[in-house]
Design an enzyme around this catalytic site. Structure first.
Site, mmCIF file in Angstrom:
data_model
loop_
_atom_site.group_PDB
_atom_site.id
_atom_site.type_symbol
_atom_site.label_atom_id
_atom_site.label_comp_id
_atom_site.label_asym_id
_atom_site.label_seq_id
_atom_site.Cartn_x
_atom_site.Cartn_y
_atom_site.Cartn_z
ATOM 1 N N HIS A 246 1.152 -1.346 -0.134
ATOM 2 C CA HIS A 246 0.051 -0.132 0.032
ATOM 3 C C HIS A 246 0.897 1.351 -0.239
ATOM 4 C CE1 HIS A 246 1.134 -0.616 4.062
ATOM 5 N NE2 HIS A 246 0.840 0.395 4.543
ATOM 6 N N HIS B 131 5.432 6.512 -1.324
ATOM 7 C CA HIS B 131 6.043 5.232 -1.509
ATOM 8 C C HIS B 131 5.401 3.848 -1.091
ATOM 9 C CE1 HIS B 131 6.607 5.822 2.633
ATOM 10 N NE2 HIS B 131 6.740 4.374 2.885
#
Length: 172
Positions: free
Chosen positions: A34, A116
Site C-alpha cells: 500500500h 512510496h
C-alpha cells in the site's frame, strides 16, 4: 481502535512488491502492499468515526482520480531501514494527503510525506545495504490510475482490514 488511510495499488504491482516483501518485510502478513496516506491514529467512539468518515467523503468527492508512477527504488536509511518503490510526486496525491491532515482530521506527522510503497523493512544495516544496492539496479517504470483509497482498522492480531472505501471525484 487504530485506523489508517492508504491506497492499495493494482494486483500486478502488489504481486511485484510481495515478491520482495515475503522475504524482506516482517509486516508482509499484516497488510497488503500500500501507499500510506495517513499513519495509524486512534478513534475511540462511534460518533467521532461517523464524523470523520463524512469528512473523508467530502475530501474524496473534491479530488479527481490521478495516476501514480513508480519509478525507482529508494531508502529512508539512516533514519530507518526501509527500502521502497518511490512514487513520483503528483499534485492530486499531495493534495489528498494534505487534506487528510487538516482541521478535525489533523494529526501529527512524524515524517515529511514521501509517496512510496514499502518493499523491505527492519533489516540489519549490512543486509539493508546489500538488498538496497541490488534493488537499485532494477529498471522500474510502472504507471497506473488511482480512483479510490481506503480507511483501514487494525485487528487484535495486528493485521489491517478495510473499514470503508472512498472513491475519488464526485459521482455525477
Amino acid at each position: 481502535m487504530k485506523y489508517g488511510i492508504a491506497i492499495f495499488p493494482s494486483k500486478k504491482l502488489q504481486d511485484l512488491v510481495n515478491s520482495y516483501r515475503k522475504r524482506y518485510d516482517p509486516h508482509y502478513a499484516l497488510i497488503a502492499p500500500h501507499l500510506t496516506l495517513k499513519d495509524p491514529f486512534d478513534v475511540e467512539d462511534e460518533d467521532e468515526l461517523k464524523e470523520m468518515t463524512r469528512q473523508i467523503h467530502e475530501i474524496s468527492d473534491n479530488i479527481q482520480p490521478f495516476n501514480i508512477n513508480v519509478y525507482k527504488v529508494g531508502s529512508f536509511h539512516p533514519v530507518n531501514n526501509v527500502i521502497y518503490f518511490k512514487v513520483k510526486e503528483e499534485e492530486r496525491l499531495s493534495k489528498l494527503h494534505e487534506q487528510l491532515h487538516k482541521d478535525e482530521l489533523y494529526s501529527e506527522r512524524p515524517y515529511t510525506f514521501v509517496p512510496h510503497i514499502t518493499i523491505a523493512q527492519k533489516l540489519p544495516d549490512e543486509e539493508h545495504h546489500d538488498v538496497l544496492e541490488s534493488m537499485k539496479m532494477m529498471d522500474i517504470d510502472h504507471s497506473e490510475p488511482v480512483d479510490r483509497f481506503q480507511l483501514l482498522y487494525q485487528l487484535e492480531n495486528g493485521s489491517w482490514t478495510v473499514y470503508e472505501t472512498f472513491h475519488l471525484g464526485k459521482v455525477r
